[in-house]
Design a protein around this motif. Structure first.
Motif, PDB file in Angstrom:
ATOM      1  N   ASP A  11     117.709   1.385 122.972  1.00 24.16           N
ATOM      2  CA  ASP A  11     118.646   2.264 123.675  1.00 24.16           C
ATOM      3  C   ASP A  11     118.020   2.822 124.958  1.00 24.16           C
ATOM      4  O   ASP A  11     118.656   2.886 126.011  1.00 24.16           O
ATOM      5  CB  ASP A  11     119.065   3.420 122.768  1.00 24.16           C
ATOM      6  CG  ASP A  11     120.006   2.994 121.644  1.00 24.16           C
ATOM      7  OD1 ASP A  11     120.532   1.862 121.704  1.00 24.16           O
ATOM      8  OD2 ASP A  11     120.210   3.801 120.714  1.00 24.16           O
TER       9      ASP A  11
ATOM     10  N   VAL B  72     115.265   0.919 117.385  1.00 26.61           N
ATOM     11  CA  VAL B  72     116.622   1.121 117.875  1.00 26.61           C
ATOM     12  C   VAL B  72     116.621   2.094 119.054  1.00 26.61           C
ATOM     13  O   VAL B  72     117.282   1.868 120.077  1.00 26.61           O
ATOM     14  CB  VAL B  72     117.539   1.613 116.739  1.00 26.61           C
ATOM     15  CG1 VAL B  72     118.913   2.009 117.283  1.00 26.61           C
ATOM     16  CG2 VAL B  72     117.685   0.539 115.673  1.00 26.61           C
TER      17      VAL B  72
ATOM     18  N   ASN C 204     127.576  -3.046 122.751  1.00 25.98           N
ATOM     19  CA  ASN C 204     128.373  -2.734 123.936  1.00 25.98           C
ATOM     20  C   ASN C 204     127.535  -2.777 125.217  1.00 25.98           C
ATOM     21  O   ASN C 204     128.096  -2.871 126.313  1.00 25.98           O
ATOM     22  CB  ASN C 204     129.017  -1.355 123.794  1.00 25.98           C
ATOM     23  CG  ASN C 204     130.009  -1.304 122.665  1.00 25.98           C
ATOM     24  OD1 ASN C 204     130.869  -2.166 122.546  1.00 25.98           O
ATOM     25  ND2 ASN C 204     129.884  -0.294 121.807  1.00 25.98           N
TER      26      ASN C 204
ATOM     27  N   TYR D  94     122.464  -1.042 114.089  1.00 25.92           N
ATOM     28  CA  TYR D  94     123.872  -1.143 114.454  1.00 25.92           C
ATOM     29  C   TYR D  94     124.601  -2.009 113.415  1.00 25.92           C
ATOM     30  O   TYR D  94     123.973  -2.803 112.706  1.00 25.92           O
ATOM     31  CB  TYR D  94     124.010  -1.743 115.859  1.00 25.92           C
ATOM     32  CG  TYR D  94     123.699  -0.738 116.951  1.00 25.92           C
ATOM     33  CD1 TYR D  94     124.686   0.157 117.382  1.00 25.92           C
ATOM     34  CD2 TYR D  94     122.438  -0.656 117.533  1.00 25.92           C
ATOM     35  CE1 TYR D  94     124.415   1.106 118.363  1.00 25.92           C
ATOM     36  CE2 TYR D  94     122.155   0.286 118.510  1.00 25.92           C
ATOM     37  CZ  TYR D  94     123.145   1.167 118.930  1.00 25.92           C
ATOM     38  OH  TYR D  94     122.875   2.102 119.890  1.00 25.92           O
ATOM     39  N   PRO D  95     125.921  -1.863 113.327  1.00 28.77           N
ATOM     40  CA  PRO D  95     126.667  -2.659 112.332  1.00 28.77           C
ATOM     41  C   PRO D  95     126.501  -4.157 112.562  1.00 28.77           C
ATOM     42  O   PRO D  95     126.250  -4.618 113.676  1.00 28.77           O
ATOM     43  CB  PRO D  95     128.125  -2.229 112.570  1.00 28.77           C
ATOM     44  CG  PRO D  95     128.022  -0.869 113.199  1.00 28.77           C
ATOM     45  CD  PRO D  95     126.783  -0.898 114.038  1.00 28.77           C
TER      46      PRO D  95
ATOM     47  N   GLY E 198     127.110  -9.616 120.944  1.00 35.10           N
ATOM     48  CA  GLY E 198     127.198  -8.424 121.771  1.00 35.10           C
ATOM     49  C   GLY E 198     128.144  -8.614 122.934  1.00 35.10           C
ATOM     50  O   GLY E 198     129.202  -9.241 122.806  1.00 35.10           O
TER      51      GLY E 198
ATOM     52  N   ASP F 120     122.548  -2.090 120.849  1.00 36.49           N
ATOM     53  CA  ASP F 120     123.933  -1.659 121.036  1.00 36.49           C
ATOM     54  C   ASP F 120     124.731  -2.839 121.581  1.00 36.49           C
ATOM     55  O   ASP F 120     124.494  -3.294 122.700  1.00 36.49           O
ATOM     56  CB  ASP F 120     123.963  -0.489 122.023  1.00 36.49           C
ATOM     57  CG  ASP F 120     125.350   0.117 122.180  1.00 36.49           C
ATOM     58  OD1 ASP F 120     126.346  -0.589 121.916  1.00 36.49           O
ATOM     59  OD2 ASP F 120     125.434   1.284 122.595  1.00 36.49           O
TER      60      ASP F 120
ATOM     61  N   GLN G 278     117.740   7.051 113.465  1.00 32.08           N
ATOM     62  CA  GLN G 278     118.623   5.969 113.878  1.00 32.08           C
ATOM     63  C   GLN G 278     118.551   4.826 112.870  1.00 32.08           C
ATOM     64  O   GLN G 278     117.489   4.492 112.369  1.00 32.08           O
ATOM     65  CB  GLN G 278     118.207   5.447 115.254  1.00 32.08           C
ATOM     66  CG  GLN G 278     118.461   6.415 116.392  1.00 32.08           C
ATOM     67  CD  GLN G 278     119.916   6.432 116.805  1.00 32.08           C
ATOM     68  OE1 GLN G 278     120.730   5.659 116.320  1.00 32.08           O
ATOM     69  NE2 GLN G 278     120.255   7.340 117.697  1.00 32.08           N
TER      70      GLN G 278
ATOM     71  N   ARG H  63     120.829  -6.547 115.111  1.00 30.43           N
ATOM     72  CA  ARG H  63     121.325  -5.201 114.850  1.00 30.43           C
ATOM     73  C   ARG H  63     120.461  -4.066 115.405  1.00 30.43           C
ATOM     74  O   ARG H  63     120.754  -2.895 115.171  1.00 30.43           O
ATOM     75  CB  ARG H  63     121.530  -5.022 113.340  1.00 30.43           C
ATOM     76  CG  ARG H  63     122.593  -5.971 112.784  1.00 30.43           C
ATOM     77  CD  ARG H  63     122.781  -5.805 111.302  1.00 30.43           C
ATOM     78  NE  ARG H  63     123.148  -4.424 110.970  1.00 30.43           N
ATOM     79  CZ  ARG H  63     123.136  -3.922 109.740  1.00 30.43           C
ATOM     80  NH1 ARG H  63     122.760  -4.694 108.725  1.00 30.43           N
ATOM     81  NH2 ARG H  63     123.476  -2.669 109.533  1.00 30.43           N
TER      82      ARG H  63
END
Length: 323
Positions: free
Chosen positions: A309, A305, A59, A5-6, A30, A57, A2, A54
């Motif tokens: 998650d 990461v 979302n 994130y962008p 976020g 997530d 992993q 980063r």
């Protein structure tokens, strides 16, 4: 593996006045309706940056980052006035209340793990889970290892540059000798000491040499806040009682936690994470076999990461394909 994130931009920024003279920088990114997580940076004195957001997530998470007293975009820079562990714990509560957050996930590395534990043990009802990296318990044995004798034997070349600002007859107590210069009136001596102190940390932070990490630590503005604030905390035993964080683990034994630690961490040896895990039955310890102290090392980034998650999946009760 992993990766991060962008990069994302904050959707809100705040300047919070706390105890004078301090004004804290805070931002949110976020999802505004996501699971609240606060990034607790290291040092003390390092500050946050764009990478801090980063690991999560966007979302799923409402991501809070803030610069602790005296560093980053908080003001005044490198200030030691009213700057203690318990001031920072109080600041985190002010931020949480200002943002109308009931509970949040704590994500902290190095000193950030220290502060996260201190906060959680003080406000366990405001914490939903912890993700901690590079465990630092601020005990005398840890300070002696890295700043006096121990790590010095592994990096004698880097150690030579670290001790250079300190006369030979003062090297029996390196932290006190640096504190004298970092708080003295001679600004040239202060900056010389700050760069030596912070560069030592940057050079030893990764298993494999990483010029970008060294450059980040040795940049003058950041080096001054890192060195002054760290040294201030360490001459005061981080404002903690001996072994306080381990002794108070029963306060948060019920909270879920993931501990990520590099096997070859020279700044904060693996022993710290092992002892914390033993005192925290509800934690999961992940030892990264090819990493040192830095969050930027590939195996550590991957683990962090995945941990974020995993915690989101658990707390939001998501199905596997939604995580």
């Amino acid at each position: 593996m992993q990766t991060l994130y962008p990069e994302i931009k904050p959707y809100a920024r705040h300047e919070l006045s706390v105890e004078a003279p301090h004004v804290l920088y805070v931002d949110e990114s976020g999802s505004p309706d996501g699971l609240p997580v606060v990034f607790v940076h290291g040092g003390p004195g390092a500050g946050c940056d764009a990478l801090s957001r980063r690991f999560f997530d966007p979302n799923l998470y409402r991501i809070i980052t803030f610069d602790q007293r005296g560093c980053g975009r908080s003001t005044p820079h490198a200030s030691l006035e009213n700057n203690t562990t318990w001031d920072l714990v109080a600041d985190m509560e002010i931020i949480r209340e200002h943002l109308n957050i009931d509970k949040w996930v704590l994500f902290g590395g190095s000193w950030g793990s220290t502060l996260s534990l201190a906060y959680a043990q003080t406000h366990p009802d405001r914490v939903s889970a912890l993700i901690l990296r590079g465990i630092f318990l601020c005990r005398q044995q840890e300070l002696q290892w890295f700043y006096q004798e121990g790590a010095s034997r592994m990096f004698p070349d880097f150690w030579q540059d670290y001790v250079a600002p300190i006369p030979v007859d003062e090297r029996g107590d390196m932290i006190q000798a640096f504190y004298k210069r970092l708080t003295g009136p001679d600004q040239i001596a202060q900056m010389h000491a700050a760069k030596a102190w912070s560069t030592w940390e940057g050079r030893t932070a990764t298993l494999r040499p990483n010029p970008q990490v060294v450059e980040r630590f040795s940049e003058a503005h950041r080096a001054l806040s890192i060195a002054r604030i760290e040294c201030h905390y360490f001459v005061n035993n981080a404002f903690l009682e001996p072994n306080q964080l381990l002794n108070n683990m029963p306060n948060i034994a019920h909270l879920p936690g993931i501990i990520v630690h590099g096997r070859y961490d020279v700044i904060c040896p693996l022993e710290n994470a092992w002892e914390l895990h033993q005192a925290w039955p509800n934690s999961e310890l992940q030892i990264i076999r090819d990493a040192g102290h830095a969050a930027s090392e590939v195996g550590t980034t991957d683990a962090l990461v995945r941990a974020a998650d995993q915690i989101a999946h658990r707390l939001l009760n998501l199905a596997p394909d939604e995580a």
